[in-house]
Write a protein that holds these residues in place. Structure first.
Motif, PDB file in Angstrom:
ATOM      1  N   SER A 304       0.787  -1.234   0.000  1.00  0.00           N
ATOM      2  CA  SER A 304       0.000   0.000   0.000  1.00  0.00           C
ATOM      3  C   SER A 304       0.817   1.281   0.000  1.00  0.00           C
ATOM      4  CB  SER A 304      -0.938   0.007   1.214  1.00  0.00           C
ATOM      5  OG  SER A 304      -0.188   0.034   2.424  1.00  0.00           O
ATOM      6  N   ALA A 437      -1.453   5.360   3.964  1.00  0.00           N
ATOM      7  CA  ALA A 437      -1.179   3.925   3.906  1.00  0.00           C
ATOM      8  C   ALA A 437      -0.106   3.533   4.918  1.00  0.00           C
ATOM      9  CB  ALA A 437      -0.744   3.533   2.499  1.00  0.00           C
ATOM     10  N   ILE A 440      -1.664   3.506   8.320  1.00  0.00           N
ATOM     11  CA  ILE A 440      -2.531   2.339   8.526  1.00  0.00           C
ATOM     12  C   ILE A 440      -1.705   1.087   8.792  1.00  0.00           C
ATOM     13  CG2 ILE A 440      -4.123   0.787   7.322  1.00  0.00           C
ATOM     14  CD1 ILE A 440      -5.367   3.261   6.033  1.00  0.00           C
ATOM     15  N   PHE A 470      -9.572  -2.029   3.405  1.00  0.00           N
ATOM     16  CA  PHE A 470      -8.455  -1.235   2.904  1.00  0.00           C
ATOM     17  C   PHE A 470      -7.634  -1.990   1.860  1.00  0.00           C
ATOM     18  CE2 PHE A 470      -4.138   0.605   3.171  1.00  0.00           C
ATOM     19  CZ  PHE A 470      -4.452   1.916   2.868  1.00  0.00           C
ATOM     20  N   TYR A 471      -7.443  -3.286   2.054  1.00  0.00           N
ATOM     21  CA  TYR A 471      -6.584  -4.064   1.158  1.00  0.00           C
ATOM     22  C   TYR A 471      -7.376  -4.957   0.207  1.00  0.00           C
ATOM     23  CZ  TYR A 471      -2.744  -2.684   4.224  1.00  0.00           C
ATOM     24  OH  TYR A 471      -1.816  -1.960   4.943  1.00  0.00           O
ATOM     25  N   THR A 474     -10.664  -1.757  -2.026  1.00  0.00           N
ATOM     26  CA  THR A 474     -10.052  -0.741  -2.892  1.00  0.00           C
ATOM     27  C   THR A 474      -9.495  -1.330  -4.186  1.00  0.00           C
ATOM     28  OG1 THR A 474      -7.961  -0.996  -1.683  1.00  0.00           O
ATOM     29  CG2 THR A 474      -9.438   0.748  -0.950  1.00  0.00           C
TER      30      THR A 474
END
Length: 743
Positions: A304, A437, A440, A470-471, A474
């Motif tokens: 990320s 990122a 996070i 998030f992973y 997206t």
């Protein structure tokens, strides 16, 4: 947490993950298809990402589904694709109604975009459920199971490859087999046996072939280990092993109609020929390039910091292989677990898969000796399922108090993120970093340390859901269905001039519109191909039309060399009526008819030939004929097409006193049969490519039918439906009657 609440949580995450698809009318698709049709690109929002690296969906999967769902045919199944490659067999795998789940979904929609999306979502949901069931059968805590299931189904490895359903299936059905093997070795039953047969059937038909082989190296040893660990006598273990082998054989037999056709196609393809090692190693991180190897290892942990990995401008190579910080750290911590008996197999398999991707010599050994010479893949993908299983073992050990936050485990925990920080400072300095990122990543690792210390179940579940959002979310490439283009002025201009089956060809390599194989979606016909298993006959034909010939061992053909084509007197046999070019073509054998969006459309002179009956032929072998198209050839006889479907054609021909040849402008295939009023006729390959029929004297009518073995695939589908219904009825009848309560 109970197992019921774990399943409900999975359902909630599924809805959240695919909310745009479920509630906003979007479908899984990598772009709006505008550039492919010669239209200006339309962005529905500034955050919408298009990525044409996933063009297999737009150029292969969706067009093939469109052909299967919408083709005009006599049989229950689409078996022939007349739109490309001068005709070829239709794919009989997950993209066809020959596959039970696709056939089931086709009862609800004939839109290929919707059906593909439904198939993907169904496969993803089943992947999560199967992993949760598998981990439950191993006796793990429901929280450990649901966290691992969220990770496998909703984070990077699956979300990145939603546009390639065969990779998603390669995750789903091996997990299902692991669960059913665990259940069957513990307590054999008819329902578990049927489940094994059906899972093997789905696994073989829907998964990418090379990943299927890779998964077999995991499933086979696991089944053997389960048998060895099972308490009981040797005789009991022998009977269970025989029963499982019987399930494997039955599942394979259920795929036989599809497999036999595939083997026949592969046997005539160049892909099984002498392919160089460089073709395979090109998929690996560059040999000897230390930085690319480090990039690969770091992105296994976290991708990320350099942006969104699904963006085509992502600065380093990435193939969707990433466990993300939360799960990557859990896998890393699994090497501290004391229960080696349970984790060692998964750790070894994971490390071997990583080694074959890092070291080209190990990969080439697998290519030459372990069955991976059919196509190229990064074998590190085989470590995805073991990795998430290991993450479940780690959470389970933490919740049981077997792994605690100590100085040793704390140091071990932060090693991956420190390694990523060092790589970012030393090797990624020229790239833009995303502070959000990075923040996070550190928050996830810090929160994991807190959850490890407190053994907090809601904490682990929250980290799993955040990782999915998030992973995973997206990375989902989806577009509103109304925004995906399936026609344009250029398409309509071609269609209006080839309405009766005439083909078009492209004579300009700088022209990028109308990529090969989209013809099936657009309702067009061409000589082009995007097919890994195109026949050697086809390749020999098009190499005479282009100096470049077919690319990547026959996978591509798109551009004619116009000088070669016009010098070939038999080119008119291809039934090419239109030739497209962005640059002017100066020749008296082509006539410009129109110009659409900068693409010039030429009509061929002389007229192309779609079919003919002639006496001017030579029968060189039993299945080979030669036809000359020179000006002094004998006069052709009158013939007329009466009926045309994709898998059936009927013609009236001249009843000649001598044997004649009927020529049809399509690729020869042995599964095409011909008959005259129920009398079989001999079929031949004309000029080593085209379809021909030898007509005895006084023949006045012929019918051609395409009848491959895949048409028998209705039998296993009926078998699964009937046996499943019987087992369900048996279970209902065995249910205890409700007790009456006295007042």
């Amino acid at each position: 947490m109970s197992h019921r609440s774990a399943f409900l949580l999975l359902a909630a995450v599924f809805v959240l993950q695919f909310s745009r698809v479920l509630f906003q009318g979007e479908v899984i698709f990598p772009h709006d298809n505008s550039e492919e049709l010669g239209l200006p690109s339309e962005q529905t929002s500034n955050r919408r990402i298009s990525n044409r690296s996933f063009s297999d969906e737009s150029n292969v999967f969706i067009p093939e589904l469109a052909n299967n769902l919408r083709s005009d045919r006599k049989g229950w199944l689409a078996t022939w694709n007349p739109h490309v490659q001068l005709g070829r067999p239709a794919f009989g795998s997950v993209l066809s109604r020959a596959f039970a789940l696709t056939n089931l979904l086709s009862a609800f929609t004939c839109n290929p975009f919707i059906l593909y999306t439904a198939l993907v979502l169904l496969t993803v949901g089943l992947t999560a459920v199967f992993l949760l069931l598998f981990l439950r059968s191993l006796g793990m805590d429901p929280a450990a199971g649901v966290c691992a299931a969220i990770g496998l189904a909703f984070t990077t490895p699956v979300s990145y490859w939603l546009c390639f359903v065969m990779f998603v299936s390669a995750m789903c059905w091996p997990v299902c087999l692991l669960w059913l093997i665990t259940e069957f070795t513990r307590k054999p039953s008819w329902s578990a046996a049927l489940g094994l047969v059906f899972a093997i059937y789905c696994w073989l038909l829907s998964s990418y072939p090379q990943v299927t082989i890779l998964s077999a190296y995991m499933i086979g040893p696991f089944a053997l280990i389960r048998l060895m660990q099972k308490p009981g006598t040797g005789r009991q273990k022998l009977w269970i092993s025989i029963a499982m082998i019987g399930c494997v054989v039955t599942g394979f037999l259920a795929t036989l109609p599809n497999i036999l056709d595939l083997l026949s196609i592969a046997r005539h393809s160049a892909r099984l020929g002498d392919v160089s090692d460089s073709f395979f190693t090109a998929i690996l991180p560059a040999a000897g390039d230390f930085q690319k190897h480090i990039n690969f290892l770091i992105t296994l942990f976290d991708w990320s910091w350099l942006g969104n990995a699904i963006d085509p401008h992502y600065p380093i190579p990435f193939a969707g292989l990433s466990f993300t910080p939360f799960y990557g750290t859990l896998i890393w911590l699994s090497f501290l677990l004391k229960n080696r008996r349970a984790t060692l197999f998964w750790q070894i398999f994971l490390l071997v898969c990583l080694a074959t991707t890092i070291f080209p010599s190990l990969y080439l050994f697998a290519v030459h000796y372990l069955g991976f010479g059919f196509s190229r893949i990064q074998l590190a993908g085989g470590g995805i399922i073991p990795g998430f299983v290991l993450s479940a073992f780690t959470i389970d050990a933490i919740l049981r108090g077997e792994l605690r936050l100590t100085l040793r485990s704390a140091v071990w925990l932060v090693i991956p993120v420190i390694a990523e920080l060092i790589v970012a400072l030393l090797m990624w300095r020229g790239n833009a970093f995303y502070v959000t990122a990075i923040t996070i990543t550190f928050l996830l690792v810090g929160a994991l340390a807190w959850a490890l210390r407190s053994r907090n179940v809601p904490g682990f579940v929250a980290l799993a859901i955040l990782s999915a959002l998030f992973y995973g979310r997206t990375l989902i490439l989806s577009w509103p269905l109304a925004k995906i283009h399936t026609s344009s002025e250029l398409v309509q201009a071609i269609k209006s001039r080839t309405f009766d089956g005439g083909r078009f060809a492209i004579a300009d390599g700088a022209q990028h519109v109308l990529p090969s194989n989209e013809e099936s979606l657009l309702g067009l016909y061409s000589v082009n191909s995007y097919d890994s298993l195109s026949s050697r006959r086809y390749q020999a034909l098009v190499k005479g039309w282009s100096a470049a010939g077919t690319g990547t061992y026959g996978r591509y053909f798109r551009v004619l060399n116009i000088k070669h084509v016009l010098a070939d007197p038999t080119f008119s046999f291809s039934n090419v009526r239109l030739i497209l070019s962005a640059r002017p073509l100066r020749t008296n054998r082509l006539r410009l008819v129109t110009d659409v969006s900068g693409i010039k459309i030429y009509r061929t002179i002389p007229a192309p030939i779609g079919f003919l009956q002639t006496t001017a032929f030579q029968l060189s072998k039993e299945t080979q004929a030669t036809l000359d198209n020179s000006p002094d050839s004998a006069q052709h006889l009158v013939s007329k097409r009466v009926e045309i479907l994709d898998d059936f054609q009927k013609f009236n021909v001249t009843a000649s006193r001598q044997t004649t040849l009927f020529f049809l402008s399509q690729q020869y295939h042995r599964a095409w049969s011909a008959q005259n009023r129920y009398q079989p006729l001999q079929t031949v390959a004309v000029n080593n490519f085209y379809q021909g029929v030898i007509l005895p004297p006084n023949t006045s009518e012929i019918e051609l039918s395409f009848r491959p073995k895949v048409l028998w695939s209705w039998i296993p589908q009926l078998f699964f439906a009937l046996v499943g219904a019987l087992l369900l009825l048996r279970a209902i009848l065995r249910m205890p009657a409700p007790r009456r309560q006295s007042l």
